[in-house]
Design a protein around this motif. Structure first.
Motif, short mmCIF file in Angstrom:
data_model
loop_
_atom_site.label_atom_id
_atom_site.label_comp_id
_atom_site.label_asym_id
_atom_site.label_seq_id
_atom_site.Cartn_x
_atom_site.Cartn_y
_atom_site.Cartn_z
N ASN A 259 0.83 -1.27 -0.01
CA ASN A 259 0.05 -0.07 -0.08
C ASN A 259 0.72 1.37 0.01
OD1 ASN A 259 -2.22 -1.58 0.23
ND2 ASN A 259 -2.29 -1.50 2.61
N TYR B 68 1.29 5.71 -0.65
CA TYR B 68 0.63 6.87 -0.85
C TYR B 68 1.54 7.69 -1.46
CZ TYR B 68 -2.63 10.92 0.35
OH TYR B 68 -3.57 11.95 0.26
N ILE C 268 -7.89 6.66 -5.40
CA ILE C 268 -7.71 5.42 -4.57
C ILE C 268 -7.76 4.36 -5.74
CG2 ILE C 268 -8.51 3.64 -2.99
CD1 ILE C 268 -9.53 5.82 -1.17
N CYS D 214 -7.14 0.44 -6.47
CA CYS D 214 -7.04 -1.05 -5.99
C CYS D 214 -6.63 -2.01 -6.69
CB CYS D 214 -8.53 -1.13 -5.36
SG CYS D 214 -9.12 -0.08 -4.37
N LEU E 226 -8.64 -1.95 4.56
CA LEU E 226 -8.18 -0.83 4.42
C LEU E 226 -7.41 0.08 5.21
CD1 LEU E 226 -11.31 1.08 2.71
CD2 LEU E 226 -9.44 0.31 1.84
N ARG F 80 -6.40 2.65 7.32
CA ARG F 80 -7.15 3.62 7.52
C ARG F 80 -6.55 4.92 7.68
NH1 ARG F 80 -11.88 4.85 10.03
NH2 ARG F 80 -12.77 2.78 10.17
N VAL G 30 -6.20 6.33 4.07
CA VAL G 30 -7.61 6.78 3.56
C VAL G 30 -8.10 8.06 3.93
CG1 VAL G 30 -9.89 6.05 3.06
CG2 VAL G 30 -8.06 4.30 3.07
N TYR H 113 -9.01 11.57 2.12
CA TYR H 113 -10.24 12.04 2.48
C TYR H 113 -10.36 13.58 2.91
CZ TYR H 113 -15.39 11.92 3.30
OH TYR H 113 -16.79 12.22 3.20
N VAL I 81 -12.55 6.28 -6.88
CA VAL I 81 -12.00 5.12 -6.53
C VAL I 81 -12.03 4.23 -7.68
CG1 VAL I 81 -12.66 3.14 -4.95
CG2 VAL I 81 -13.28 5.40 -4.36
N VAL J 153 -14.77 -0.75 -1.84
CA VAL J 153 -14.13 0.22 -1.27
C VAL J 153 -14.91 1.59 -1.37
CG1 VAL J 153 -11.96 1.76 -1.23
CG2 VAL J 153 -11.90 -0.68 -1.59
N LEU K 242 -16.29 3.68 2.01
CA LEU K 242 -16.11 5.42 2.05
C LEU K 242 -17.52 6.49 1.93
CD1 LEU K 242 -12.68 5.80 0.02
CD2 LEU K 242 -12.93 5.07 2.14
#
Lengths: 191, 536
Positions: free
Chosen positions: B226, B228, B239, B241, B269, B271, B274, B278, B286, B294, B298
């Motif tokens: 994962n 960012y 996002i 996936c 996920l 958290r 995410v 957000y 997404v 997902v 959200l």
């Protein structure tokens, strides 16, 4: 460099052999490669395609985006047209002339050829006939590969070496046949 | 080290082998079949004598894998998405008993239903069972994630799902191998009651599983899979996936746009990541290949959250496989498509092979049923489902593996006559036996046609557990000997077949007709292999 190739045909026609030769060349040159295949239900006589992407940079999508295929190589004329939305504006459509008719509503073959001829860059060759002349109709795939060779970034020599490496386990004769098929396809004139 | 060119399925298999797997358990199902096939043909797997034979169905192989985990060894159960429905009972409960030796549940989904009856998203099952799910975005991750999955499984004492999709399962790319890990020696669980699910134990285990969730989230937040990638343009966060990440990067790699991207390949996920997106971004797109799990999480249930874009608000269609073109449109990069498919181009649906024994079985069955009209034939999952296609139009239903027999029974119970089931030999072994037992128990008036082509055909010709004992199985379940009829589906036996069908339709009770002839594909391969062997 970057090349996107759609290989098209009908389940069972063996389009993956063509992919294998390109793959062999790509691996040797340490290039990136992604090749999406169709397995399962469609293999039973349905339309099948393989998305082959080769690049010197990382490749993300396994699928070729619309309008970005440099080449469509099809072992069946109607199947070559199914992927036209993927073909780049300057891309080449290279197809075998011989239809594979396993459906009752196969269109008139002249209609199919006319549609192929509407594509700016196209080649139609009688791969079966050429393969037969050389000695084995099963080599028509490699005839198709030969017809497409100049539109790729690979040389005939590289492709011949790859054929040798792939087929040598089956004997020199098989290698020779395939090399001949490659050269004949390369020299063939579009119908 | 030179890269191996592997399908996603094969990369996972090679990863599991290199990460110390002692046993692979599977039932064939597109697009998951090649995982087991790779293990079966792998030289080292043969040398190590890793378990690699097919099982009867997804339930039996899932349970066998839990058993191998109990014995302390690393193991993998492989199936397609609908196979997980069959294995749902042991799968859900495996989250309670957990794992001792590392346990991977490899499930291959089929968005767009290339070769399946639905496109359910297995990530829902992982969430349902409250276990981690790894969703590789490329072949290298398929390989690497086998290592992580075994490690997580033994660390948290939980089964780990690895979710693949058709496009990854059946796409080839270069994979670099890691140093191999030796197989576990094998030892029983430290807690000798770990695998015991009496209610009193289950209640405790459920509480443990709930408590573990925060640790699983923390593992996701720190996962190498994962990531960012921050961007200066916060008007949109993406996002991406699993495979969705590829389609996003395909579109962004050569463009001067700078949206933050959160790549997710490890669930639950992450958290913190995410929530960061957000908070910081105006809108979130997404991109997931499958159902909008997902996105739904959200967005939440209460309407008014316009911030989340995806399959639910129509940015993408709800159904169907994700691809680079859909993502291009969603990101506003849609381009003019130059070529279109000419109108004269017709579809070429899959069809039964020339010389297929099923053709003779359908032609004769149609003739035998002519006087009764349409609507009497319940079919199943396999090549013979193509008997629906013209010119045969030979079947009326297809629901799931084994349903031909039990649906015919139910319709017969409702008074339908005749009620005919058509099921393949492998599918019969997979989940036809219990249904047949129901018919025998109720003395149902059904004709069950078991098409015996000596293989699992649709998935490419695999062995199956009931080989060479179809009659014995039917006899053993209580079908009367004189109503188990074997016929040869060949043109020259046409009259005989029609007659046998008619006789058994007329019989008020359970009848079995077995048209027996080898699959034309496996026969061709067998003869070719024999010729090759003779040459040597």
């Amino acid at each position: 460099m970057k090349i996107n190739i759609i290989l098209a045909g009908v389940g069972g026609q063996g389009i993956l052999t063509i992919a294998k030769v390109f793959g062999q060349v790509a691996v040797k040159q340490n290039l990136f490669l992604k090749q999406a295949e169709v397995h399962g239900m469609s293999q039973r006589g349905g339309d099948v395609q393989s998305n082959l992407r080769i690049s010197d940079k990382e490749i993300f999508s396994d699928l070729i985006p619309e309008g970005e295929a440099d080449l469509i190589i099809s072992v069946e004329p109607m199947e070559s047209l199914r992927y036209l939305p993927l073909l780049a504006p300057d891309g080449w459509l290279i197809t075998n002339a011989k239809p594979f008719v396993n459906i009752p509503n196969y269109p008139e073959i002249e209609t199919v050829y006319n549609e192929v001829r509407k594509v700016k860059n196209h080649v139609i060759i009688d791969a079966q006939g050429i393969a037969k002349e050389i000695g084995n109709v099963l080599a028509s795939n490699i005839v198709m590969l030969g017809a497409a060779a100049e539109k790729t970034c690979f040389s005939m020599e590289q492709l011949e070496v790859a054929l040798h490496e792939i087929f040598i386990s089956k004997g020199e004769k098989v290698v020779d046949l395939n090399v001949k098929a490659l050269r004949a396809g390369n020299e063939a004139k579009s119908l | 080290m030179q890269k191996l060119m592997l399908l996603g399925d094969e990369a996972l298999a090679q990863g599991a082998l290199d990460a110390g797997m002692s046993g692979c358990f599977a039932y064939p199902g597109t697009p998951s079949t090649e995982i087991m096939e790779y293990v079966q043909h792998n030289k080292e797997a043969v040398e190590r004598d890793i378990h690699r034979t097919w099982g009867s169905n997804e339930k039996t192989i899932m349970e066998a894998a839990v058993g191998m985990s109990y014995a302390g060894k690393r193991t993998m159960a492989c199936m397609k998405h609908v196979g997980l429905n069959v294995a749902a009972d042991p799968f859900m409960n495996s989250a309670f008993v957990g794992a001792n030796g590392g346990l991977i549940v490899a499930v291959a989904d089929d968005p767009s239903m290339h070769s399946s009856q639905n496109e359910q998203d297995s990530r829902f099952y992982a969430k349902f069972a409250m276990i981690p799910c790894l969703e590789p975005s490329n072949q290298q991750e398929c390989y690497d994630m086998a290592f992580l999955a075994f490690e997580l499984s033994e660390k948290f004492k939980l089964p780990i799902m690895i979710r693949l999709e058709t496009r990854l399962s059946h796409s080839r790319a270069g994979v670099t191998r890691r140093d191999k890990i030796a197989e576990n020696v094998g030892k029983l669980p430290e807690d000798k009651n770990q695998f015991m699910l009496l209610p009193s134990f289950s209640r405790r285990k459920y509480k443990n599983l709930i408590k573990l969730q925060s640790e699983l989230v923390a593992a996701s937040e720190n996962s190498e899979f994962n990531s960012y990638t921050d961007g200066s343009d916060k008007s949109l966060g993406i996002i991406a996936c699993g495979l969705g990440y590829n389609y996003v990067m395909e579109n962004l790699a050569n463009r001067d746009v700078n949206y933050p991207i959160l790549k997710i390949s490890h669930y639950p996920l992450p958290r913190k990541l995410v929530e960061k997106m957000y908070k910081e971004c105006d809108k979130i797109l997404v991109v997931e290949d499958g159902q909008p799990i997902v996105e739904e999480m959200l967005k939440g249930y209460i309407s008014g959250n316009e911030k989340i874009k995806g399959r639910l608000d129509g940015t993408f269609s709800y159904d169907g496989e994700m691809d680079p073109n859909k993502v291009a449109v969603a990101l506003g990069f849609g381009k003019e498509v130059v070529g279109t498919v000419p109108e004269d181009i017709v579809g070429r649906p899959p069809a039964l092979c020339v010389g297929c024994p099923h053709i003779d079985s359908f032609v004769t069955l149609n003739e035998a049923l002519k006087e009764h009209g349409d609507g009497h034939v319940f079919s199943d999952i396999g090549c013979y489902t193509l008997g629906f296609m013209p010119p045969y139009n030979g079947i009326n239903t297809c629901l799931d593996m084994g349903a031909s027999i039990t649906m015919a029974k139910g319709a017969s119970d409702a008074g339908l006559f005749p009620a005919v089931a058509v099921i393949g030999d492998s599918t019969f072994s997979h989940s036809g036996l219990t249904g047949l037992l129901d018919c025998v128990y109720d003395k149902s008036n059904v004709v069950i046609i078991i098409l015996d082509n000596a293989t699992t055909g649709m998935t490419g010709g695999q062995n199956y557990t009931g080989e060479n004992k179809i009659e014995e199985m039917c006899l053993g379940l209580g079908v009367e000997k004189e109503h188990i009829r074997v016929v040869t589906p060949l043109k020259r036996c046409h009259e005989e077949m029609v007659q046998v069908y008619k006789e058994e339709i007329a019989y008020n009770g359970v009848s079995i007709v077995i048209p027996r002839r080898e699959c034309i594909q496996t026969m061709t391969r067998r003869i070719r292999a024999q010729k090759k062997a003779a040459k040597k």
